[in-house]
Write a protein that holds these residues in place. Sequence first.
Motif, PDB file in Angstrom:
ATOM      1  N   THR A 126       0.840  -1.208   0.000  1.00 16.76           N
ATOM      2  CA  THR A 126       0.000   0.000   0.000  1.00 16.76           C
ATOM      3  C   THR A 126       0.870   1.251   0.000  1.00 16.76           C
ATOM      4  OG1 THR A 126      -1.796  -1.148   1.120  1.00 16.76           O
ATOM      5  CG2 THR A 126      -1.801   1.259   1.233  1.00 16.76           C
ATOM      6  N   VAL A 127       1.881   1.253   0.860  1.00 18.58           N
ATOM      7  CA  VAL A 127       2.797   2.399   0.896  1.00 18.58           C
ATOM      8  C   VAL A 127       3.502   2.530  -0.451  1.00 18.58           C
ATOM      9  CG1 VAL A 127       4.845   3.397   1.988  1.00 18.58           C
ATOM     10  CG2 VAL A 127       3.138   2.205   3.391  1.00 18.58           C
ATOM     11  N   LEU A 129       2.707   1.430  -3.507  1.00 16.71           N
ATOM     12  CA  LEU A 129       1.856   1.838  -4.625  1.00 16.71           C
ATOM     13  C   LEU A 129       1.334   3.264  -4.464  1.00 16.71           C
ATOM     14  CD1 LEU A 129      -0.110  -1.490  -5.147  1.00 16.71           C
ATOM     15  CD2 LEU A 129       1.715  -0.556  -6.591  1.00 16.71           C
ATOM     16  N   THR A 130       1.030   3.661  -3.232  1.00 14.04           N
ATOM     17  CA  THR A 130       0.529   5.011  -3.010  1.00 14.04           C
ATOM     18  C   THR A 130       1.614   6.045  -3.289  1.00 14.04           C
ATOM     19  OG1 THR A 130      -0.981   4.142  -1.338  1.00 14.04           O
ATOM     20  CG2 THR A 130      -0.649   6.523  -1.372  1.00 14.04           C
ATOM     21  N   ALA A 133       2.083   6.350  -6.911  1.00 14.02           N
ATOM     22  CA  ALA A 133       0.987   7.060  -7.582  1.00 14.02           C
ATOM     23  C   ALA A 133       1.050   8.566  -7.381  1.00 14.02           C
ATOM     24  CB  ALA A 133      -0.357   6.535  -7.079  1.00 14.02           C
ATOM     25  N   VAL A 134       1.488   8.997  -6.209  1.00 12.00           N
ATOM     26  CA  VAL A 134       1.448  10.440  -5.930  1.00 12.00           C
ATOM     27  C   VAL A 134       2.788  11.143  -6.129  1.00 12.00           C
ATOM     28  CG1 VAL A 134      -0.455  10.155  -4.305  1.00 12.00           C
ATOM     29  CG2 VAL A 134       1.879  10.203  -3.432  1.00 12.00           C
TER      30      VAL A 134
END
Length: 196
Positions: A126-127, A129-130, A133-134
């Motif tokens: 999650t960390v 990919l997030t 993405a940002v």
Amino acid sequence: MLDTYGRSFVQPIIGKTAQYLLKLGLSATQVTLIAFLIGIGASVLVYIGQPIAGVVVLWISGFLDAVDGSMARQSNTSSSWGTVLDVTLDRVVETSILIALALLHPEPQILFMFLLLAISIIFTMTVFLTVGAVSEKKSIKSFYYQPGLAERTEGFILFSLLVLFQNHLLFWTAIFLAVEIITGIQRLLEARKILD
């Protein structure tokens, strides 16, 4: 960590394999799907009591998983969809290995440790990919590839240890869990710096 610092050593082999598969007429997406099916095959081998064959097949799947990205870059066919498919199928392969092991070892303490391991993988991914993405940073891949203690190769090593040393599943799962948590924290701390 090994992916970040060791990729340059294996990239010539990955690149040549990518060229060969492109000459055969295969696309990067087709190789992604082939790598996925081979990875699922690895979990079947683990489940039917062939751990060594399962690990060998898992590593073949992992190698092809590296080759597909190289194929996409060489053929200028990199796409966001390819990235999503690749990352998603990677997680399914990893999950299938855990499921095979859980079916073989349904003891409550082992299942509980597998649950914690799965949660730690979700946390770390999650960390990853997030941030990808940002972040405005770019890498040779289609999103920012955040380094950490556990990258794809370390994951394969740890999954291999789980499969090959099933008499010590609690120990190796605890090691894997610790490595994932450390990696997630590393990535969170880096995210705090680069996203301020």
